[in-house]
Design a protein around this motif. Structure first.
Motif, PDB file in Angstrom:
ATOM      1  N   TYR A 256       5.762  58.275 -12.153  1.00 51.89           N
ATOM      2  CA  TYR A 256       5.616  59.471 -11.325  1.00 51.89           C
ATOM      3  C   TYR A 256       4.429  59.402 -10.376  1.00 51.89           C
ATOM      4  CZ  TYR A 256       8.925  61.253 -14.702  1.00 51.89           C
ATOM      5  OH  TYR A 256      10.016  61.418 -15.481  1.00 51.89           O
ATOM      6  N   SER A 257       3.665  58.339 -10.414  1.00 54.58           N
ATOM      7  CA  SER A 257       2.518  58.263  -9.520  1.00 54.58           C
ATOM      8  C   SER A 257       2.970  57.890  -8.116  1.00 54.58           C
ATOM      9  CB  SER A 257       1.501  57.259 -10.049  1.00 54.58           C
ATOM     10  OG  SER A 257       2.034  55.961 -10.004  1.00 54.58           O
ATOM     11  N   LYS A 258       2.115  58.156  -7.144  1.00 58.19           N
ATOM     12  CA  LYS A 258       2.459  57.994  -5.738  1.00 58.19           C
ATOM     13  C   LYS A 258       2.735  56.540  -5.369  1.00 58.19           C
ATOM     14  CE  LYS A 258       0.743  59.190  -1.177  1.00 58.19           C
ATOM     15  NZ  LYS A 258      -0.327  59.801  -0.418  1.00 58.19           N
ATOM     16  N   GLY A 259       2.056  55.612  -6.003  1.00 57.45           N
ATOM     17  CA  GLY A 259       2.194  54.215  -5.623  1.00 57.45           C
ATOM     18  C   GLY A 259       3.468  53.552  -6.115  1.00 57.45           C
ATOM     19  N   ASN A 260       4.156  54.134  -7.074  1.00 53.43           N
ATOM     20  CA  ASN A 260       5.371  53.522  -7.616  1.00 53.43           C
ATOM     21  C   ASN A 260       6.603  54.210  -7.039  1.00 53.43           C
ATOM     22  OD1 ASN A 260       3.906  51.793  -9.203  1.00 53.43           O
ATOM     23  ND2 ASN A 260       3.989  53.092 -11.010  1.00 53.43           N
ATOM     24  N   LYS A 261       7.630  53.429  -6.753  1.00 52.14           N
ATOM     25  CA  LYS A 261       8.903  53.976  -6.282  1.00 52.14           C
ATOM     26  C   LYS A 261       9.719  54.364  -7.498  1.00 52.14           C
ATOM     27  CE  LYS A 261       8.439  52.717  -1.919  1.00 52.14           C
ATOM     28  NZ  LYS A 261       8.395  53.517  -0.786  1.00 52.14           N
ATOM     29  N   TYR A 262      10.164  55.615  -7.519  1.00 52.64           N
ATOM     30  CA  TYR A 262      10.988  56.087  -8.634  1.00 52.64           C
ATOM     31  C   TYR A 262      12.324  56.516  -8.043  1.00 52.64           C
ATOM     32  CZ  TYR A 262      12.421  58.715 -12.739  1.00 52.64           C
ATOM     33  OH  TYR A 262      13.103  59.178 -13.833  1.00 52.64           O
ATOM     34  N   ASP A 263      13.396  55.924  -8.575  1.00 55.24           N
ATOM     35  CA  ASP A 263      14.722  56.166  -7.990  1.00 55.24           C
ATOM     36  C   ASP A 263      15.484  57.283  -8.702  1.00 55.24           C
ATOM     37  OD1 ASP A 263      15.227  54.919 -10.357  1.00 55.24           O
ATOM     38  OD2 ASP A 263      16.363  53.253  -9.509  1.00 55.24           O
ATOM     39  N   GLY A 264      14.857  58.082  -9.485  1.00 59.97           N
ATOM     40  CA  GLY A 264      15.531  59.212 -10.124  1.00 59.97           C
ATOM     41  C   GLY A 264      16.211  58.858 -11.421  1.00 59.97           C
TER      42      GLY A 264
END
Length: 94
Positions: free
Chosen positions: A83-91
């Motif tokens: 959930y941090s800004k630097g990581n891409k989270y695809d849902g």
């Protein structure tokens, strides 16, 4: 633990520790009283005060060493928080 940017003044810390540990000089003052009352050597008084001062200096040295041991920097770690800004989270789709 966070390390401060300024280092403590040795003599200020020594004075503060001497004030906090003033009750440990009671044996020396008793020996001074015995010097005047019974004629004991004054060197016992100075020896007791010297032991008190060496004890405070040794304790300050141990505490200084302990804080230096705890101030070592950790190597950088990879951010595993999704959930941090630097990581891409695809849902969560797989």
């Amino acid at each position: 633990m966070r390390k401060t940017k300024r280092s403590g003044n040795f003599f200020l810390c020594l004075l503060f520790n001497m004030i906090l540990n003033i009750e440990w000089t009671i044996p020396a003052w008793i020996l001074l009283g015995l010097h005047f009352w019974l004629g004991w050597s004054i060197w016992w008084f100075w020896l007791a005060l010297g032991i008190w001062l060496v004890d405070i200096l040794l304790w300050m040295d141990i505490m200084s060493w302990a804080t230096k041991c705890g101030s070592e920097k950790d190597p950088p770690k990879k951010n595993l928080n999704p959930y941090s800004k630097g990581n891409k989270y695809d849902g969560g789709s797989t």
